[in-house]
Write a protein that holds these residues in place. Structure first.
Motif, mmCIF file in Angstrom:
data_model
loop_
_atom_site.group_PDB
_atom_site.id
_atom_site.type_symbol
_atom_site.label_atom_id
_atom_site.label_comp_id
_atom_site.label_asym_id
_atom_site.label_seq_id
_atom_site.Cartn_x
_atom_site.Cartn_y
_atom_site.Cartn_z
ATOM 1 N N LEU A 1 -8.371 17.337 -2.145
ATOM 2 C CA LEU A 1 -7.677 16.148 -1.640
ATOM 3 C C LEU A 1 -7.899 14.957 -2.555
ATOM 4 C CD1 LEU A 1 -8.347 16.506 2.195
ATOM 5 C CD2 LEU A 1 -6.128 16.644 1.053
ATOM 6 N N ARG A 2 -9.117 14.827 -3.075
ATOM 7 C CA ARG A 2 -9.358 13.743 -4.040
ATOM 8 C C ARG A 2 -8.501 13.927 -5.288
ATOM 9 N NH1 ARG A 2 -14.975 14.000 -2.075
ATOM 10 N NH2 ARG A 2 -15.311 15.805 -3.451
ATOM 11 N N TRP A 3 -8.383 15.183 -5.744
ATOM 12 C CA TRP A 3 -7.575 15.446 -6.936
ATOM 13 C C TRP A 3 -6.106 15.152 -6.697
ATOM 14 C CZ3 TRP A 3 -3.793 19.245 -7.956
ATOM 15 C CH2 TRP A 3 -3.406 19.331 -9.301
ATOM 16 N N ILE A 4 -5.591 15.569 -5.560
ATOM 17 C CA ILE A 4 -4.172 15.371 -5.269
ATOM 18 C C ILE A 4 -3.809 13.893 -5.273
ATOM 19 C CG2 ILE A 4 -2.546 15.423 -3.327
ATOM 20 C CD1 ILE A 4 -3.330 18.289 -2.859
ATOM 21 N N TRP A 5 -4.634 13.055 -4.648
ATOM 22 C CA TRP A 5 -4.315 11.632 -4.538
ATOM 23 C C TRP A 5 -5.182 10.792 -5.473
ATOM 24 C CZ3 TRP A 5 -3.965 13.089 1.166
ATOM 25 C CH2 TRP A 5 -2.637 13.389 1.499
ATOM 26 N N ARG A 6 -5.502 11.358 -6.623
ATOM 27 C CA ARG A 6 -6.413 10.691 -7.555
ATOM 28 C C ARG A 6 -5.830 9.428 -8.161
ATOM 29 N NH1 ARG A 6 -4.054 15.070 -10.025
ATOM 30 N NH2 ARG A 6 -3.179 14.797 -12.136
ATOM 31 N N ASP A 7 -4.509 9.307 -8.188
ATOM 32 C CA ASP A 7 -3.886 8.158 -8.830
ATOM 33 C C ASP A 7 -3.306 7.173 -7.822
ATOM 34 O OD1 ASP A 7 -1.963 9.898 -7.936
ATOM 35 O OD2 ASP A 7 -1.020 10.216 -9.897
ATOM 36 N N GLN A 8 -3.780 7.235 -6.575
ATOM 37 C CA GLN A 8 -3.308 6.316 -5.546
ATOM 38 C C GLN A 8 -4.451 5.427 -5.077
ATOM 39 O OE1 GLN A 8 -1.114 8.041 -2.329
ATOM 40 N NE2 GLN A 8 -0.115 9.537 -3.622
ATOM 41 N N PRO A 9 -4.158 4.164 -4.742
ATOM 42 C CA PRO A 9 -5.224 3.292 -4.236
ATOM 43 C C PRO A 9 -5.759 3.811 -2.914
ATOM 44 C CG PRO A 9 -3.070 2.261 -3.932
ATOM 45 C CD PRO A 9 -2.853 3.485 -4.779
ATOM 46 N N ALA A 10 -7.089 3.871 -2.821
ATOM 47 C CA ALA A 10 -7.700 4.434 -1.626
ATOM 48 C C ALA A 10 -8.374 3.383 -0.772
ATOM 49 C CB ALA A 10 -8.733 5.497 -2.009
ATOM 50 N N ALA A 11 -8.602 2.189 -1.299
ATOM 51 C CA ALA A 11 -9.331 1.177 -0.546
ATOM 52 C C ALA A 11 -8.536 0.745 0.672
ATOM 53 C CB ALA A 11 -9.622 -0.033 -1.429
ATOM 54 N N ALA A 12 -9.269 0.459 1.740
ATOM 55 C CA ALA A 12 -8.611 0.048 2.987
ATOM 56 C C ALA A 12 -7.890 -1.271 2.829
ATOM 57 C CB ALA A 12 -9.639 -0.044 4.113
ATOM 58 N N ASP A 13 -8.327 -2.124 1.848
ATOM 59 C CA ASP A 13 -7.701 -3.427 1.673
ATOM 60 C C ASP A 13 -6.637 -3.400 0.582
ATOM 61 O OD1 ASP A 13 -10.379 -4.979 -0.333
ATOM 62 O OD2 ASP A 13 -9.391 -3.023 -0.442
ATOM 63 N N ALA A 14 -6.112 -2.215 0.266
ATOM 64 C CA ALA A 14 -5.047 -2.123 -0.725
ATOM 65 C C ALA A 14 -3.842 -2.915 -0.250
ATOM 66 C CB ALA A 14 -4.650 -0.666 -0.944
ATOM 67 N N PRO A 15 -3.024 -3.435 -1.191
ATOM 68 C CA PRO A 15 -1.870 -4.241 -0.783
ATOM 69 C C PRO A 15 -0.935 -3.455 0.129
ATOM 70 C CG PRO A 15 -2.242 -4.380 -3.164
ATOM 71 C CD PRO A 15 -3.144 -3.299 -2.641
ATOM 72 N N LEU A 16 -0.257 -4.189 0.978
ATOM 73 C CA LEU A 16 0.730 -3.557 1.843
ATOM 74 C C LEU A 16 1.797 -2.890 0.979
ATOM 75 C CD1 LEU A 16 1.255 -6.288 4.566
ATOM 76 C CD2 LEU A 16 0.402 -4.000 4.976
ATOM 77 N N PRO A 17 2.079 -1.601 1.223
ATOM 78 C CA PRO A 17 3.097 -0.930 0.417
ATOM 79 C C PRO A 17 4.499 -1.334 0.838
ATOM 80 C CG PRO A 17 2.297 0.543 2.119
ATOM 81 C CD PRO A 17 1.484 -0.727 2.231
ATOM 82 N N THR A 18 5.422 -1.187 -0.094
ATOM 83 C CA THR A 18 6.821 -1.353 0.248
ATOM 84 C C THR A 18 7.275 -0.102 0.986
ATOM 85 O OG1 THR A 18 7.193 -2.700 -1.710
ATOM 86 C CG2 THR A 18 9.128 -1.716 -0.665
ATOM 87 N N VAL A 19 7.762 -0.292 2.207
ATOM 88 C CA VAL A 19 8.130 0.855 3.028
ATOM 89 C C VAL A 19 9.626 1.089 2.906
ATOM 90 C CG1 VAL A 19 8.111 1.831 5.342
ATOM 91 C CG2 VAL A 19 6.295 0.254 4.630
ATOM 92 N N PRO A 20 10.040 2.180 2.252
ATOM 93 C CA PRO A 20 11.469 2.450 2.128
ATOM 94 C C PRO A 20 12.069 2.820 3.472
ATOM 95 C CG PRO A 20 10.213 4.314 1.320
ATOM 96 C CD PRO A 20 9.226 3.227 1.652
ATOM 97 N N ARG A 21 13.361 2.657 3.580
ATOM 98 C CA ARG A 21 14.057 3.038 4.793
ATOM 99 C C ARG A 21 13.924 4.539 4.979
ATOM 100 N NH1 ARG A 21 20.294 1.897 4.766
ATOM 101 N NH2 ARG A 21 20.169 3.623 3.268
ATOM 102 N N ARG A 22 13.596 4.957 6.217
ATOM 103 C CA ARG A 22 13.442 6.381 6.501
ATOM 104 C C ARG A 22 14.774 7.075 6.297
ATOM 105 N NH1 ARG A 22 9.634 9.181 8.406
ATOM 106 N NH2 ARG A 22 8.438 7.336 8.981
ATOM 107 N N SER A 23 14.719 8.174 5.555
ATOM 108 C CA SER A 23 15.938 8.927 5.268
ATOM 109 C C SER A 23 16.409 9.663 6.515
ATOM 110 C CB SER A 23 15.683 9.918 4.136
ATOM 111 O OG SER A 23 14.644 10.786 4.476
ATOM 112 N N SER A 24 17.619 10.099 6.475
ATOM 113 C CA SER A 24 18.192 10.791 7.626
ATOM 114 C C SER A 24 17.553 12.151 7.796
ATOM 115 C CB SER A 24 19.699 10.940 7.446
ATOM 116 O OG SER A 24 19.967 11.680 6.275
ATOM 117 N N ALA A 25 17.656 12.700 8.993
ATOM 118 C CA ALA A 25 17.093 14.011 9.276
ATOM 119 C C ALA A 25 17.673 15.047 8.337
ATOM 120 C CB ALA A 25 17.376 14.410 10.727
ATOM 121 N N GLY A 26 16.783 15.932 7.900
ATOM 122 C CA GLY A 26 17.210 16.980 6.992
ATOM 123 C C GLY A 26 16.927 16.674 5.548
ATOM 124 N N SER A 27 16.500 15.398 5.258
ATOM 125 C CA SER A 27 16.184 15.057 3.874
ATOM 126 C C SER A 27 14.828 15.574 3.507
ATOM 127 C CB SER A 27 16.232 13.549 3.702
ATOM 128 O OG SER A 27 15.218 12.936 4.453
#
Length: 342
Positions: free
Chosen positions: A316-342
């Motif tokens: 799990l550490r390897w898979i997400w090794r390039d993502q911020p893990a700290a709890a105080d990481a900046p709020l991410p930009t949340v894309p619009r949820r795609s339609s069902a089936g995507s």
């Protein structure tokens, strides 16, 4: 990236954390009374919660029912949709006495800020019944082969259009496939691969422990011709298909099964060889586009969750090794949820 792990490295020493109490030097006069200590944080604040089990009746697989649990990470905030880990054979993945104990692994890694906050979904295969039997325990439901070992998109459709929307109605999670992982053991591993292979826009990471890339799903007609296909086709499909943008963990043991369906250890090595060949061909031809990001772990064990459970935190550490893990990481930009089936 490809890394061969030895059995000793996989089952290495556990990390221990110790704390040393501060000592006050001796004084000839009584020191002033210290301020009252704040109350200790409740233990629950350091752990996520496991909600469920819930039942899901599938339209795609009429007449079946499955159970699922949802791990909600500590400090869950819907404004900060967490990463997603979907793990198959949920009855075993959540078993506190089992080899995987995935919710406890998530608790530890999230508390250490080793991985980003992650919401977990743990789902069983379907069972032919109106309600999921309490008597099944850790045993396999009776619709597992039809769902997990099939090469069709039926199980993927159910996952994307029935299971995930049921969870998303209550808890938010990331839309970015790089922030989503899907995994399992044995037939649960090949089910994870099939969904990500067909839907890399939904899952960008695969955790495959003792994967059944064998002919379990193969059925023959009266004339001996195949009626349904088995997972032993995947090495060939990988070599002859466009590369998907996937990060993949492949673990298997040298003492895994060898039976009428195939040889598990060889099948997993064939998967790794085909992924490496596809990358090499794309590089040699200077083709633009993604490459498979693969980490292999060849161990000595048999058809058991034990070796996979031992390396799960590192994977799990390897898979997400390039993502911020700290709890105080900046709020991410949340894309619009795609339609069902995507």
């Amino acid at each position: 990236m490809r890394e061969i792990l030895t059995a000793a490295a996989l089952l290495g020493a556990a990390l221990t954390v110790s704390a040393t109490a501060a000592q006050t030097p001796a004084q000839t006069t009584p020191p002033p009374a210290p301020p009252p200590a704040p109350p200790p944080a409740p233990a629950q604040a350091l752990r996520g919660t496991l909600a469920g089990p819930f039942e899901l009746h599938s339209q795609r697989f009429a007449g079946t029912v499955r159970r699922y649990w949802v791990y909600v990470p500590p400090g869950y905030d819907p404004r900060r949709p967490p990463n997603l880990l979907l793990f198959h054979d949920g009855q075993r993945a959540t078993n506190p006495a089992g080899s995987l104990r995935v919710p406890a692994v998530l608790d530890t890694l999230i508390l250490q800020h080793a991985i980003p906050p992650t919401l977990g979904i743990f789902v069983t295969p379907g069972h032919r019944a109106s309600h999921y039997p309490d008597t099944l325990g850790m045993a396999n439901p009776d619709h597992r082969v039809e769902e997990y070992d099939a090469l069709s998109d039926d199980y993927g459709w159910m996952t994307l259009n029935e299971l995930l929307p049921a969870v998303a109605a209550r808890w938010r999670f990331a839309d970015d496939p790089k922030r989503r992982a899907i995994g399992g053991t044995s037939s649960g591993a090949i089910a994870s691969w099939t969904i990500a292979w067909r839907h890399p826009e939904a899952f960008g990471n695969v955790i495959s422990f003792i994967g059944s890339y064998t002919s379990i799903g193969l059925t023959l007609g009266p004339d001996g011709a195949p009626r349904t296909l088995g997972g032993d086709l995947y090495p060939g499909l990988i070599r002859k298909s466009p590369i998907r943008p996937l990060r993949i963990v492949l673990q298997d043991g040298a003492a895994d099964l060898d039976n009428e369906h195939g040889n598990w250890f060889l099948a997993n090595q064939q998967m790794a060889k085909s992924l490496a060949w596809a990358n090499a061909q794309a590089d040699a031809q200077h083709r633009p586009g993604p490459r498979y990001d693969v980490r292999t772990a060849w161990t000595l064990g048999g058809h058991s969750d034990a070796d996979g459970g031992a390396i799960l935190p590192d994977m799990l550490r390897w898979i997400w090794r390039d993502q911020p893990a700290a709890a105080d990481a900046p709020l991410p930009t949340v894309p619009r949820r795609s339609s069902a089936g995507s």
